[in-house]
Design a protein around this motif. Sequence first.
Motif, PDB file in Angstrom:
ATOM      1  N   ASN A   1       0.759  -1.289   0.036  1.00  0.00           N
ATOM      2  CA  ASN A   1      -0.047   0.105  -0.056  1.00  0.00           C
ATOM      3  C   ASN A   1       0.885   1.379   0.005  1.00  0.00           C
ATOM      4  O   ASN A   1       0.396   2.416  -0.108  1.00  0.00           O
ATOM      5  CB  ASN A   1      -1.119  -0.178   1.194  1.00  0.00           C
ATOM      6  CG  ASN A   1      -2.116  -0.760   1.059  1.00  0.00           C
ATOM      7  OD1 ASN A   1      -2.832  -1.388   0.145  1.00  0.00           O
ATOM      8  ND2 ASN A   1      -2.223  -1.740   2.224  1.00  0.00           N
ATOM      9  N   ALA A   2       2.177   1.310   0.155  1.00  0.00           N
ATOM     10  CA  ALA A   2       2.831   2.651  -0.157  1.00  0.00           C
ATOM     11  C   ALA A   2       2.755   3.203  -1.105  1.00  0.00           C
ATOM     12  O   ALA A   2       2.547   4.400  -1.031  1.00  0.00           O
ATOM     13  CB  ALA A   2       4.321   2.098   0.379  1.00  0.00           C
ATOM     14  N   SER A   3       2.805   2.684  -2.482  1.00  0.00           N
ATOM     15  CA  SER A   3       2.814   3.245  -3.809  1.00  0.00           C
ATOM     16  C   SER A   3       1.317   3.903  -3.695  1.00  0.00           C
ATOM     17  O   SER A   3       1.223   5.181  -4.316  1.00  0.00           O
ATOM     18  CB  SER A   3       3.307   2.751  -4.771  1.00  0.00           C
ATOM     19  OG  SER A   3       2.547   1.350  -5.097  1.00  0.00           O
ATOM     20  N   LYS A   4       0.376   3.137  -3.343  1.00  0.00           N
ATOM     21  CA  LYS A   4      -1.151   3.489  -3.305  1.00  0.00           C
ATOM     22  C   LYS A   4      -1.155   4.691  -2.575  1.00  0.00           C
ATOM     23  O   LYS A   4      -2.065   5.606  -2.830  1.00  0.00           O
ATOM     24  CB  LYS A   4      -1.947   2.356  -2.971  1.00  0.00           C
ATOM     25  CG  LYS A   4      -3.372   2.774  -3.248  1.00  0.00           C
ATOM     26  CD  LYS A   4      -4.045   1.452  -2.691  1.00  0.00           C
ATOM     27  CE  LYS A   4      -3.875   0.058  -3.383  1.00  0.00           C
ATOM     28  NZ  LYS A   4      -4.913  -1.100  -3.096  1.00  0.00           N
ATOM     29  N   PHE A   5      -0.760   4.864  -1.376  1.00  0.00           N
ATOM     30  CA  PHE A   5      -0.675   5.984  -0.398  1.00  0.00           C
ATOM     31  C   PHE A   5      -0.233   7.123  -1.009  1.00  0.00           C
ATOM     32  O   PHE A   5      -0.788   8.139  -1.201  1.00  0.00           O
ATOM     33  CB  PHE A   5       0.290   5.528   0.821  1.00  0.00           C
ATOM     34  CG  PHE A   5       0.211   6.779   1.669  1.00  0.00           C
ATOM     35  CD1 PHE A   5      -0.785   7.136   2.947  1.00  0.00           C
ATOM     36  CD2 PHE A   5       1.111   7.335   1.685  1.00  0.00           C
ATOM     37  CE1 PHE A   5      -0.642   7.973   3.840  1.00  0.00           C
ATOM     38  CE2 PHE A   5       1.299   8.596   2.642  1.00  0.00           C
ATOM     39  CZ  PHE A   5       0.282   8.750   3.747  1.00  0.00           C
ATOM     40  N   ALA A   6       0.985   6.879  -1.871  1.00  0.00           N
ATOM     41  CA  ALA A   6       1.660   8.243  -2.580  1.00  0.00           C
ATOM     42  C   ALA A   6       0.499   8.749  -3.671  1.00  0.00           C
ATOM     43  O   ALA A   6       0.526  10.011  -3.829  1.00  0.00           O
ATOM     44  CB  ALA A   6       2.754   7.687  -3.206  1.00  0.00           C
ATOM     45  N   PHE A   7       0.147   7.750  -4.342  1.00  0.00           N
ATOM     46  CA  PHE A   7      -0.929   8.288  -5.536  1.00  0.00           C
ATOM     47  C   PHE A   7      -2.093   8.824  -5.003  1.00  0.00           C
ATOM     48  O   PHE A   7      -2.812   9.924  -5.544  1.00  0.00           O
ATOM     49  CB  PHE A   7      -1.305   6.827  -6.207  1.00  0.00           C
ATOM     50  CG  PHE A   7      -2.113   7.232  -7.510  1.00  0.00           C
ATOM     51  CD1 PHE A   7      -1.376   7.802  -8.810  1.00  0.00           C
ATOM     52  CD2 PHE A   7      -3.211   6.909  -7.608  1.00  0.00           C
ATOM     53  CE1 PHE A   7      -1.799   8.167  -9.811  1.00  0.00           C
ATOM     54  CE2 PHE A   7      -3.954   6.961  -8.921  1.00  0.00           C
ATOM     55  CZ  PHE A   7      -3.141   7.609  -9.966  1.00  0.00           C
ATOM     56  N   ILE A   8      -2.580   8.328  -3.870  1.00  0.00           N
ATOM     57  CA  ILE A   8      -3.979   9.104  -3.486  1.00  0.00           C
ATOM     58  C   ILE A   8      -3.634  10.220  -2.838  1.00  0.00           C
ATOM     59  O   ILE A   8      -4.630  11.272  -3.155  1.00  0.00           O
ATOM     60  CB  ILE A   8      -4.452   8.256  -2.231  1.00  0.00           C
ATOM     61  CG1 ILE A   8      -5.031   6.708  -2.799  1.00  0.00           C
ATOM     62  CG2 ILE A   8      -5.659   8.841  -1.446  1.00  0.00           C
ATOM     63  CD1 ILE A   8      -5.479   5.663  -1.948  1.00  0.00           C
ATOM     64  N   ARG A   9      -2.669  10.347  -2.177  1.00  0.00           N
ATOM     65  CA  ARG A   9      -2.234  11.659  -1.700  1.00  0.00           C
ATOM     66  C   ARG A   9      -1.815  12.867  -2.713  1.00  0.00           C
ATOM     67  O   ARG A   9      -2.217  13.924  -2.713  1.00  0.00           O
ATOM     68  CB  ARG A   9      -0.926  11.677  -0.809  1.00  0.00           C
ATOM     69  CG  ARG A   9      -1.156  11.053   0.623  1.00  0.00           C
ATOM     70  CD  ARG A   9      -2.154  12.219   1.359  1.00  0.00           C
ATOM     71  NE  ARG A   9      -2.453  11.624   2.797  1.00  0.00           N
ATOM     72  CZ  ARG A   9      -3.554  11.729   3.651  1.00  0.00           C
ATOM     73  NH1 ARG A   9      -4.453  12.162   2.978  1.00  0.00           N
ATOM     74  NH2 ARG A   9      -3.330  11.487   4.595  1.00  0.00           N
ATOM     75  N   LEU A  10      -1.268  12.352  -3.723  1.00  0.00           N
ATOM     76  CA  LEU A  10      -1.190  13.252  -4.892  1.00  0.00           C
ATOM     77  C   LEU A  10      -2.511  13.608  -5.366  1.00  0.00           C
ATOM     78  O   LEU A  10      -2.516  14.989  -5.668  1.00  0.00           O
ATOM     79  CB  LEU A  10      -0.183  12.370  -6.181  1.00  0.00           C
ATOM     80  CG  LEU A  10      -0.049  13.155  -7.506  1.00  0.00           C
ATOM     81  CD1 LEU A  10       0.742  14.329  -7.481  1.00  0.00           C
ATOM     82  CD2 LEU A  10       0.289  12.057  -8.435  1.00  0.00           C
ATOM     83  N   ALA A  11      -3.248  12.761  -5.672  1.00  0.00           N
ATOM     84  CA  ALA A  11      -4.505  13.206  -6.460  1.00  0.00           C
ATOM     85  C   ALA A  11      -5.532  13.796  -5.271  1.00  0.00           C
ATOM     86  O   ALA A  11      -5.997  15.003  -6.020  1.00  0.00           O
ATOM     87  CB  ALA A  11      -5.550  11.765  -6.334  1.00  0.00           C
ATOM     88  N   GLN A  12      -5.500  14.075  -4.259  1.00  0.00           N
ATOM     89  CA  GLN A  12      -6.029  14.727  -3.338  1.00  0.00           C
ATOM     90  C   GLN A  12      -5.535  16.168  -3.244  1.00  0.00           C
ATOM     91  O   GLN A  12      -6.151  17.096  -3.304  1.00  0.00           O
ATOM     92  CB  GLN A  12      -6.125  14.176  -1.741  1.00  0.00           C
ATOM     93  CG  GLN A  12      -6.877  12.728  -1.596  1.00  0.00           C
ATOM     94  CD  GLN A  12      -6.519  12.140  -0.038  1.00  0.00           C
ATOM     95  OE1 GLN A  12      -5.439  12.397   0.433  1.00  0.00           O
ATOM     96  NE2 GLN A  12      -7.635  11.578   0.380  1.00  0.00           N
ATOM     97  N   GLU A  13      -4.247  16.310  -3.347  1.00  0.00           N
ATOM     98  CA  GLU A  13      -3.580  17.493  -3.447  1.00  0.00           C
ATOM     99  C   GLU A  13      -3.823  18.253  -4.603  1.00  0.00           C
ATOM    100  O   GLU A  13      -4.007  19.627  -4.687  1.00  0.00           O
ATOM    101  CB  GLU A  13      -2.204  17.491  -3.038  1.00  0.00           C
ATOM    102  CG  GLU A  13      -1.615  16.804  -1.506  1.00  0.00           C
ATOM    103  CD  GLU A  13      -0.153  16.963  -1.239  1.00  0.00           C
ATOM    104  OE1 GLU A  13       0.609  17.408  -2.059  1.00  0.00           O
ATOM    105  OE2 GLU A  13       0.083  16.662  -0.122  1.00  0.00           O
ATOM    106  N   LEU A  14      -3.708  17.266  -5.684  1.00  0.00           N
ATOM    107  CA  LEU A  14      -3.997  18.139  -6.921  1.00  0.00           C
ATOM    108  C   LEU A  14      -5.275  18.601  -7.312  1.00  0.00           C
ATOM    109  O   LEU A  14      -5.718  19.616  -8.168  1.00  0.00           O
ATOM    110  CB  LEU A  14      -3.431  17.211  -8.374  1.00  0.00           C
ATOM    111  CG  LEU A  14      -1.977  16.796  -8.402  1.00  0.00           C
ATOM    112  CD1 LEU A  14      -1.678  15.853  -9.593  1.00  0.00           C
ATOM    113  CD2 LEU A  14      -1.114  18.014  -8.120  1.00  0.00           C
ATOM    114  N   GLU A  15      -6.318  17.893  -6.658  1.00  0.00           N
ATOM    115  CA  GLU A  15      -7.689  18.076  -6.567  1.00  0.00           C
ATOM    116  C   GLU A  15      -7.933  19.388  -5.957  1.00  0.00           C
ATOM    117  O   GLU A  15      -8.389  20.419  -6.502  1.00  0.00           O
ATOM    118  CB  GLU A  15      -8.650  17.248  -5.861  1.00  0.00           C
ATOM    119  CG  GLU A  15     -10.047  17.737  -6.049  1.00  0.00           C
ATOM    120  CD  GLU A  15     -10.930  16.601  -5.261  1.00  0.00           C
ATOM    121  OE1 GLU A  15     -12.168  16.877  -4.974  1.00  0.00           O
ATOM    122  OE2 GLU A  15     -10.490  15.608  -4.666  1.00  0.00           O
TER     123      GLU A  15
END
Length: 213
Positions: A162-176
């Motif tokens: 789940n580490a890369s998934k965590f990074a991707f989700i945080r990226l999406a949240q911040e870009l939103e």
Amino acid sequence: MFFLTDRLEFPPLESANAEGLVAVGGDLSPERLILAYQNGIFPWFNDDSLIMWWSPDPRMVLFPHKIKISKSMRKILKNKTFRLTRNNCFATVLEKCSSIKRVGQDGTWITDKMKKAYMDLYEKGFAKSYEVWQGDVLVGGLYGVDLGHVFCGESMFSTVSNASKFAFIRLAQELEQRKYTLIDCQLYTEHLKSLGAEEITRRDFLKMLEREN
């Protein structure tokens, strides 16, 4: 097939073949790379081949507000299993992405030439990384090219679940929050689909790139 020269240009994307190959040759200078990304093109090639430039149709993208977060991931996000940093160790993330073993892949497309090229982009402020830590240990991350309204994801790695998934989700949240149009994921995978990514036509993708260019 269109062969690139020293001239800073790419052919019309309508000339791409069925797999999305636009051109071969040229170089990986920051100027050419930025021009490529601004026009929906990215490099992808093996170490023993010419540089190959692609613009697939359809294109896999994630609209940041459509990120899918499972119950288990919501728990991980809430309980602070991981810690996130940004642009803290870009070179290490790049190296980890190139060396991580991936199912169904023999070797890596992130060659030494590619590493140097993206380090050059990082030093010019275009390439960005997200790093995921467990304690003081780097356990995941991703990197890509930031166009200011579109983030072009290049690669992710994870050494714990789940580490890369965590990074991707945080990226999406911040870009939103920053009103980005989309994250370019390039090619379809089931993993990306499970996170909310979808395929759109090349034409629609290019229209979204043009909004800010």
